[in-house]
Design a protein around this motif. Structure first.
Motif, PDB file in Angstrom:
ATOM      1  N   UNK A 165      -5.555   0.219  -4.887  1.00  0.00           N
ATOM      2  CA  UNK A 165      -5.912  -0.203  -6.240  1.00  0.00           C
ATOM      3  C   UNK A 165      -4.659  -0.222  -7.114  1.00  0.00           C
ATOM      4  N   UNK A 166      -4.849  -0.446  -8.426  1.00  0.00           N
ATOM      5  CA  UNK A 166      -3.722  -0.562  -9.367  1.00  0.00           C
ATOM      6  C   UNK A 166      -2.844   0.665  -9.400  1.00  0.00           C
ATOM      7  N   UNK A 167      -3.440   1.821  -9.111  1.00  0.00           N
ATOM      8  CA  UNK A 167      -2.702   3.074  -9.209  1.00  0.00           C
ATOM      9  C   UNK A 167      -2.153   3.498  -7.846  1.00  0.00           C
ATOM     10  N   UNK A 168      -2.189   2.565  -6.901  1.00  0.00           N
ATOM     11  CA  UNK A 168      -1.713   2.795  -5.532  1.00  0.00           C
ATOM     12  C   UNK A 168      -2.519   3.859  -4.793  1.00  0.00           C
ATOM     13  N   UNK A 169      -3.766   4.025  -5.200  1.00  0.00           N
ATOM     14  CA  UNK A 169      -4.687   4.877  -4.447  1.00  0.00           C
ATOM     15  C   UNK A 169      -5.368   3.992  -3.417  1.00  0.00           C
ATOM     16  N   UNK A 170      -5.745   4.587  -2.289  1.00  0.00           N
ATOM     17  CA  UNK A 170      -6.441   3.795  -1.272  1.00  0.00           C
ATOM     18  C   UNK A 170      -7.950   3.932  -1.475  1.00  0.00           C
ATOM     19  N   UNK A 171      -8.631   2.792  -1.478  1.00  0.00           N
ATOM     20  CA  UNK A 171     -10.072   2.747  -1.716  1.00  0.00           C
ATOM     21  C   UNK A 171     -10.771   2.102  -0.528  1.00  0.00           C
ATOM     22  N   UNK A 172     -11.898   2.672  -0.140  1.00  0.00           N
ATOM     23  CA  UNK A 172     -12.760   2.048   0.876  1.00  0.00           C
ATOM     24  C   UNK A 172     -14.030   1.636   0.153  1.00  0.00           C
ATOM     25  N   UNK A 173     -14.369   0.349   0.241  1.00  0.00           N
ATOM     26  CA  UNK A 173     -15.548  -0.123  -0.481  1.00  0.00           C
ATOM     27  C   UNK A 173     -16.390  -1.022   0.398  1.00  0.00           C
ATOM     28  N   UNK A 193     -10.581  -7.690 -11.596  1.00  0.00           N
ATOM     29  CA  UNK A 193     -10.204  -8.758 -12.527  1.00  0.00           C
ATOM     30  C   UNK A 193      -8.880  -9.376 -12.106  1.00  0.00           C
ATOM     31  N   UNK A 194      -7.957  -8.527 -11.714  1.00  0.00           N
ATOM     32  CA  UNK A 194      -6.652  -9.027 -11.255  1.00  0.00           C
ATOM     33  C   UNK A 194      -6.294  -8.331  -9.947  1.00  0.00           C
ATOM     34  N   UNK A 195      -5.531  -9.003  -9.084  1.00  0.00           N
ATOM     35  CA  UNK A 195      -5.132  -8.325  -7.844  1.00  0.00           C
ATOM     36  C   UNK A 195      -4.171  -7.177  -8.157  1.00  0.00           C
ATOM     37  N   UNK A 196      -4.323  -6.043  -7.470  1.00  0.00           N
ATOM     38  CA  UNK A 196      -3.447  -4.891  -7.729  1.00  0.00           C
ATOM     39  C   UNK A 196      -1.982  -5.214  -7.463  1.00  0.00           C
ATOM     40  N   UNK A 223      -4.948 -16.312   1.586  1.00  0.00           N
ATOM     41  CA  UNK A 223      -5.258 -16.222   0.153  1.00  0.00           C
ATOM     42  C   UNK A 223      -4.117 -15.529  -0.587  1.00  0.00           C
ATOM     43  N   UNK A 224      -3.269 -14.812   0.168  1.00  0.00           N
ATOM     44  CA  UNK A 224      -2.139 -14.119  -0.445  1.00  0.00           C
ATOM     45  C   UNK A 224      -2.464 -12.680  -0.803  1.00  0.00           C
ATOM     46  N   UNK A 225      -3.457 -12.106  -0.135  1.00  0.00           N
ATOM     47  CA  UNK A 225      -3.888 -10.752  -0.454  1.00  0.00           C
ATOM     48  C   UNK A 225      -3.494  -9.719   0.588  1.00  0.00           C
ATOM     49  N   UNK A 226      -2.740 -10.123   1.611  1.00  0.00           N
ATOM     50  CA  UNK A 226      -2.473  -9.175   2.704  1.00  0.00           C
ATOM     51  C   UNK A 226      -1.622  -8.000   2.240  1.00  0.00           C
ATOM     52  N   UNK A 227      -0.951  -8.139   1.091  1.00  0.00           N
ATOM     53  CA  UNK A 227      -0.119  -7.050   0.578  1.00  0.00           C
ATOM     54  C   UNK A 227      -0.914  -5.831   0.170  1.00  0.00           C
ATOM     55  N   UNK A 228      -2.082  -6.039  -0.443  1.00  0.00           N
ATOM     56  CA  UNK A 228      -2.836  -4.892  -0.951  1.00  0.00           C
ATOM     57  C   UNK A 228      -4.091  -4.573  -0.159  1.00  0.00           C
ATOM     58  N   UNK A 229      -4.522  -5.476   0.718  1.00  0.00           N
ATOM     59  CA  UNK A 229      -5.667  -5.146   1.577  1.00  0.00           C
ATOM     60  C   UNK A 229      -5.144  -4.572   2.894  1.00  0.00           C
TER      61      UNK A 229
END
Length: 398
Positions: free
Chosen positions: A377-385, A58-61, A308-314
């Motif tokens: 993710x929001x909790x600073x866990x790393x996710x592979x999807x 819903x929102x970027x982490x 897109x401005x997502x390089x921080x969390x991806x």
């Protein structure tokens, strides 16, 4: 034929006006300019919101500070995905999501607590693993008479419930050489599944180390890295393999009540990833050659997460090639156009002008590939999807 052209005119004029607007010098009508800018801002945020939905968010982490992905997750990503994030083989992962969690207790004892609140209720837990790093024994203990130790992992239970006496339940146990060093992995699927079912039941895990005789082992001899005293790369970690139901839903093509983004149709998963395209022809030859339309083909379409401005969390990939299909589907449709029978018939009807207003078939993707995203993710866990239908594998006339 003539009335056809008059139909086209207004569209052409509108396009010309739009192009004119885009290229003209800033006019005196500033308020118009501002409303247009606001509109494009609105369009941008709406577009990014939709893109987040494609990626199930819903929102970027929000990230605090510089974080590093666990090596295990990087290795896993490189096992399942090629350099562009495209899935190498859809059967490498059991589900479509792998999550990693770090210990939240930071306890001196070998006791861990992992916050699993970011896992959606609809996610199906397939496998859960506790990864702990066994350190080298300290030198003074070199003459220890024990060669093996028994390492056990317990789920901590609420003693007040179901007359549990010791307040712990054995999940996994095995013998480990005292002098070994490196990662030890214990399967704890049962515990995590029970935590998912009953809210508030997650009281953590306890790891005990005993001699073969069953007495407590000297803590200096067998040590596991803890969050406090050791490098980030050796932190205890919970790895969770889950499935959010999107793959199954895509395969059955029933999306009612499923949390997945709607997909137009189900495509059999490809056996092999797409081959790298050959050297690119010049941009000119790809588009229109002397006013003649190109026939249906697959062209590059780069999605850049940095733009897109997502390089921080991806974490990976930096972007990917989604490809797009472009061009005409002229009569007669050759086999290279991979036409469906329906498209072939439609093309014939169009060519013979048997029925008014029947268009030529459309050039569109007819095979898709999935991509993998490694992200925080929001909790600073790393996710592979894994996300299905993200790359156009080939184009055809349909």
């Amino acid at each position: 034929m003539h009335h056809h052209h008059s139909d086209m005119l207004p569209v052409a004029m509108i396009i010309a006006t739009l192009v004119g607007l885009a290229t003209s010098k800033p006019s005196i009508h500033l308020e118009n300019h501002f409303s247009m800018e606001n509109e494009s801002e609105e369009v941008r945020s709406a577009a990014i919101k939709r893109l987040l939905e494609v990626f199930g968010m819903e929102v970027p982490p929000l990230l605090r500070g510089d974080k590093q992905s666990p090596q295990y997750m990087l290795d896993l990503y490189n096992t399942v995905a090629d350099v562009d994030g495209v899935t190498k083989d859809s059967y490498l992962l059991e589900g479509n999501t792998v999550r990693s969690f770090f210990d939240k207790l930071h306890n001196e004892q070998v006791e861990f607590l992992f916050n699993l609140s970011t896992v959606a209720r609809s996610e199906k837990v397939l496998t859960a693993e506790l990864h702990i790093f066994k350190l080298q024994p300290q030198a003074s203990t070199a003459f220890n008479r024990h060669h093996f130790c028994q390492v056990s992992v317990y789920q901590l239970m609420d003693c007040s419930k179901m007359n549990i006496t010791q307040g712990k339940k054995l999940l996994s146990s095995r013998l480990i050489p005292v002098h070994s060093t490196g990662w030890e992995v214990f399967t704890i699927t049962q515990a995590v599944s029970s935590w998912m079912v009953e809210e508030g039941s997650n009281l953590g895990l306890l790891v005990t180390v005993q001699t073969l005789g069953g007495s407590q082992m000297d803590q200096k001899v067998v040590r596991f890295a803890s969050e406090r005293n050791h490098h980030q790369s050796k932190q205890p970690m919970l790895v969770l393999f889950t499935d959010d139901g999107c793959r199954a839903a895509a395969l059955e093509n029933t999306l009612n009540g499923s949390p997945c983004s709607p997909q137009p149709a189900c495509h059999p998963r490809p056996a092999k990833p797409p081959q790298r395209p050959g050297p690119h022809r010049s941009a000119r030859s790809l588009d229109y050659e002397d006013g003649e339309k190109i026939t249906c083909q697959r062209l590059a379409l780069h999605v850049d997460f940095e733009e897109i401005g997502w390089s921080g969390w991806i974490v990976s990939p930096r972007g990917y090639n989604a490809y797009h299909c472009k061009g005409s589907c002229p009569f007669p449709l050759g086999q290279n156009m991979r036409p469906t029978n329906h498209a072939t018939v439609q093309s014939i009807i169009n060519a013979l002008k048997l029925t008014k207003g029947i268009a030529t078939p459309c050039c569109m993707p007819d095979k898709f590939f999935s991509i993998n995203l490694l992200y925080f993710d929001d909790d600073e866990n790393v996710v592979l999807k894994q996300y299905d239908d993200m790359v156009a594998g080939s184009c055809g006339c349909h």
